[in-house]
Design a protein around this motif. Structure first.
Motif, mmCIF file in Angstrom:
data_model
loop_
_atom_site.group_PDB
_atom_site.id
_atom_site.type_symbol
_atom_site.label_atom_id
_atom_site.label_comp_id
_atom_site.label_asym_id
_atom_site.label_seq_id
_atom_site.Cartn_x
_atom_site.Cartn_y
_atom_site.Cartn_z
ATOM 1 N N TRP A 4 0.853 -1.352 0.034
ATOM 2 C CA TRP A 4 -0.136 0.209 -0.107
ATOM 3 C C TRP A 4 0.920 1.431 0.098
ATOM 4 N N TRP A 7 1.790 1.985 -3.427
ATOM 5 C CA TRP A 7 0.740 2.990 -4.276
ATOM 6 C C TRP A 7 0.387 4.092 -3.945
ATOM 7 N N LEU A 8 0.732 4.351 -2.599
ATOM 8 C CA LEU A 8 0.658 5.994 -2.157
ATOM 9 C C LEU A 8 1.570 6.683 -2.627
ATOM 10 N N ALA A 11 1.014 7.472 -6.074
ATOM 11 C CA ALA A 11 -0.104 8.683 -6.112
ATOM 12 C C ALA A 11 0.614 9.924 -5.935
ATOM 13 N N ILE A 31 -5.965 9.438 -8.159
ATOM 14 C CA ILE A 31 -7.055 8.704 -7.413
ATOM 15 C C ILE A 31 -7.286 7.302 -7.536
ATOM 16 N N ALA A 34 -4.537 5.545 -5.634
ATOM 17 C CA ALA A 34 -4.902 5.702 -4.082
ATOM 18 C C ALA A 34 -6.033 4.638 -3.921
ATOM 19 N N SER A 37 -3.902 1.715 -3.511
ATOM 20 C CA SER A 37 -3.379 1.395 -2.139
ATOM 21 C C SER A 37 -4.416 1.031 -1.156
#
Length: 144
Positions: A4, A7-8, A11, A31, A34, A37
């Protein structure tokens, strides 16, 4: 690092790139990242994370495209746009014409004036008041 957090980070990087581009499309992709994530945080596998990120990003992009912010603005020639040139729409008095051209005093300077025949074809140039339709350099394109 956990999935996660990757992913963040992606983003966040996409949001930073969006600030440089000036469009909202990269923000919609951020988005989606996110959302990927969030899927990773909930414990879903990599395939589901990618699918969620892709679907949410594509859906947000389509939603933006259909909104008023995603519509393409109709391009208007700056020479004819009254928002760019405040002379458009003003009136000028033409005392005499010579072959659909004249010289008039406007805003304290001499300007060449040309009759715009595209608005009303076959119009005869007669002395009188005319409305400025376009400005091309030091030439005013006018119509009755």
């Amino acid at each position: 690092m956990a999935d996660w957090s990757y992913w963040l980070a992606a983003a966040g990087l996409t949001v930073i790139l969006e600030l440089f581009s000036g469009t909202f499309y990269l923000l919609m992709i951020a988005i989606g990242l996110a959302a990927g994530s969030a899927a990773a945080l909930l414990g879903f596998g990599e395939a589901v994370q990618l699918l969620v990120a892709a679907l949410v990003g594509a859906g947000a992009t389509v939603a933006l495209r259909r909104s008023r912010y995603g519509k393409q603005q109709e391009r208007v020639d700056a020479a004819r746009d009254p928002n760019v040139n405040l002379d458009i729409g003003q009136t000028v008095h033409v005392p005499e014409w010579q072959d659909n051209a004249a010289r008039v005093m406007y805003r304290g300077a001499l300007w060449d004036v040309e009759l715009d025949t595209s608005v009303a074809p076959g119009v005869v140039a007669t002395p009188g008041q005319y409305t400025i339709r376009e400005v091309r350099g030091s030439r005013l394109i006018v119509a009755a």
